[in-house]
Write a protein that holds these residues in place. Sequence first.
Motif, PDB file in Angstrom:
ATOM      1  N   UNK A 120       0.817  -1.205   0.000  1.00 23.09           N
ATOM      2  CA  UNK A 120       0.000   0.000   0.000  1.00 23.09           C
ATOM      3  C   UNK A 120       0.856   1.264   0.000  1.00 23.09           C
ATOM      4  N   UNK A 121       2.073   1.200   0.537  1.00 20.91           N
ATOM      5  CA  UNK A 121       2.923   2.384   0.554  1.00 20.91           C
ATOM      6  C   UNK A 121       3.509   2.679  -0.821  1.00 20.91           C
ATOM      7  N   UNK A 122       3.907   1.636  -1.547  1.00 24.05           N
ATOM      8  CA  UNK A 122       4.570   1.846  -2.839  1.00 24.05           C
ATOM      9  C   UNK A 122       3.585   1.939  -4.004  1.00 24.05           C
ATOM     10  N   UNK A 123       2.435   1.249  -3.925  1.00 26.54           N
ATOM     11  CA  UNK A 123       1.455   1.247  -5.023  1.00 26.54           C
ATOM     12  C   UNK A 123       0.079   1.587  -4.464  1.00 26.54           C
ATOM     13  N   UNK A 124      -0.020   2.765  -3.874  1.00 25.25           N
ATOM     14  CA  UNK A 124      -1.250   3.131  -3.158  1.00 25.25           C
ATOM     15  C   UNK A 124      -2.440   3.222  -4.102  1.00 25.25           C
ATOM     16  N   UNK A 125      -2.260   3.827  -5.277  1.00 22.94           N
ATOM     17  CA  UNK A 125      -3.391   4.001  -6.192  1.00 22.94           C
ATOM     18  C   UNK A 125      -3.897   2.664  -6.717  1.00 22.94           C
ATOM     19  N   UNK A 126      -2.984   1.728  -6.980  1.00 22.69           N
ATOM     20  CA  UNK A 126      -3.408   0.418  -7.479  1.00 22.69           C
ATOM     21  C   UNK A 126      -4.171  -0.353  -6.409  1.00 22.69           C
ATOM     22  N   UNK A 127      -3.711  -0.287  -5.166  1.00 23.47           N
ATOM     23  CA  UNK A 127      -4.410  -0.975  -4.075  1.00 23.47           C
ATOM     24  C   UNK A 127      -5.741  -0.301  -3.791  1.00 23.47           C
ATOM     25  N   UNK A 128      -5.803   1.013  -4.003  1.00 20.73           N
ATOM     26  CA  UNK A 128      -7.025   1.770  -3.708  1.00 20.73           C
ATOM     27  C   UNK A 128      -8.216   1.286  -4.531  1.00 20.73           C
TER      28      UNK A 128
END
Length: 785
Positions: A337-345
């Motif tokens: 979630x820290x490195x790929x926040x938009x994808x996890x969102x």
Amino acid sequence: MVAPSLKLQDLIEEIRGAKTQAQEREVIQKECAHIRASFRDGDPVHRHRQLAKLLYVHMLGYPAHFGQMECLKLIASSRFTDKRVGYLGAMLLLDERHDAHLLITNSIKNDLSQGIQPVQGLALCTLSTMGSAEMCRDLAPEVEKLLLQPSPYVRKKAILTAVHMIRKVPELSSVFLPPCVHLLHERHHGILLGTITLIMELCERSPAALRHFRKVVPQLVHILRTLVTTGYSTEHSISGVSDPFLQVQILRLLRILGRNHEESSETMNDLLAQVATNTDTSRNAGNAVLFETVLTIMDIHSAAGLRVLAVNILGRFLLNSDRNIRYVALTSLLRLVQSDHSAVQRHRPTVVDCLQETDASLSRRALELSLALVNSSNVRAMMQELQAFLESCPPDLRADCASGILLAAERFAPTKRWHIDTILHVLTTAGTHVRDDAVANLTQLIGGAQELHAYSVHRLYNALAEDISQQPLVQVAAWCIGEYGDLLLEGNCEEIEPLQVDEEEVLALLEKVLQSHMSLPATRGYALTALMKLSTRLQGDNNRIRQVVSIYRSCLDVELQQRAVEYDTLFRKYDHMRAAILEKMPLVERDGPQADEEAKESKEAAQLSEAAPAPTEPQASQLLDLLDLLDGASGDAQHPPPLDPSPGGALVYLLDLPCAPLPPAPIPDLKVFEREGVQLNLSFIRPPENPALLLITITATNSSEGDVTNFICQAAVPKSLQLQLQAPSGNTVPARGGLPITQLFRILNPNKAPLRLKLRLTYNHFHQSVQEIFEVNNLPVESWQ
């Protein structure tokens, strides 16, 4: 007459037939006596049978150390039946803590060079199970020779023995490095799987081996592509997935080789996309391969589209019926979630649905991930979901949920009223589970929102009238009623329905809090102070308040008794000062005109600091400023007011000094914070050309196994001092003693007043948000005198 010795099968039957533990011990003691007698007589024919019985006794938990030397005798025997039991006994009874294990080194060396495959297999198994560092060094050449033997049976065991040797003695990496490249051409499943495991051990323990095996990445890619497309070994296919164990090991090795290496990562990008799209997800074996593929994609320098594909795979895992797969998906998304926040969102609705899982571990992981997904754009919707979960969540999750909601609200609150409503809802729902600083944060928030004083006191009064069991809620309500009780009695509040309250009802409610058996001593202290403050805000007679205060002069709680005695003294001796002492707390403005005026005043004070020394404030006032300043000055600390650079001014050096490290001064360093491997140290320098200036370097280090992210350090000092914060060197402290974060504080102290610092640290560690507020009072005297 002594009973004859039992056979192994008869011994097992008799032990299992024992009805009590005492009967079992009796059988074993008798048989152990026979075994000892047989060992003393030196019967070579039945020695292996006696040792087999002793091993069974050992597996039941009874002492069998007296059979260690018999293991050595059987290993040295030329009969295979003796060697088999002897090696098994050595694996069970010997370990490297006893010197006896070194006595079998020569026997193992002879057996490895005999060329008899079953004997070589026994020796290799024993060496890989209990071989010490000394044995590994002595027998490494023999194992190296067996790596290239034509028999797959011996080679497979030799490879696994080499893995054990590398773990015991990492400097043996150079011995096993050359054969590995040759072994990668094998078609045998066991040999190839063991070879990849050996290469992983070599790469993790030797940087030279890591650089060497990056050259074989194309070969590994070819092997894995063959597995995915045409299959490698049909007899090892599981649920339609070809060699899933081998695929997983290759993916793990690729992850090690591609980490921090762009060329290797580019070589495997296409293959990882092929594995991610072609693997069957209807079986658990396919899910295991996909999960390793996702971990590999996230650890290497993969393309952005490939990372999105990996997150989408984890999103599909969240919809799987298997709880283990959902747990793995939540844990992996939490790491990403820290490195790929938009994808996890994009998978936020599915994550929120997982909050309702009946499994406690799943709901906890879903809660951690939901809190990590909160940002300024979705804070309202996410808080509604989290507050609904707070009302129905298990008791062991309420503390974490309440703490997470409070931290997220403090960080992303769109308005002050929304922030207050959110905290009040948490206090009403799970007040006993909130953090210790929740009361102080809310009182400071209400105190700084002047336009919401009437709204806050009405809301809190209604909540207190309904429930006095939630102690943090009662404390905040008592404080607010004491500060703004006059607004409550006026009944003018546009935000909510008008509420008519008279003085008697307010006093009766606070007395109810004081008399309740659920009230903590701290809560009674809040209520008593609120009554005392209402004595200056109510228009009626104060006799009722005086009577309540006098009752607690004899309270068993020392703190409450002292407070009551002081308040009673105010009534009797210093009644003329009571109104001034009990006036409202000063407002703490973070933004707005008042902040601008304070900035202007600080600038004027800086201009005049050289010409006329500022008057020293009383000690109590300075302490009050220090305790109340942090939240109010946090913005100022990040954006300090401009200082006058006029020639000859005392503050000219604040702007002219370079930010480069200065030569060390003889002021001792100070450690001010340490928690779970995170440590904060202060070092001090006073430039000779300006003794009124103090430079403090904050150094944050991390010796734990997890990175510290979003690290922010804020500071406050008394008003007689001036503070300027430089930008930190970063916001991430790598794990295991990585590069630390440094930040420079510049403090101007022209009056040489005693120096006190109040620090607030906020950071993320082990997927948890941490906030620490503490005061540093033990600064070296040389830093301010």
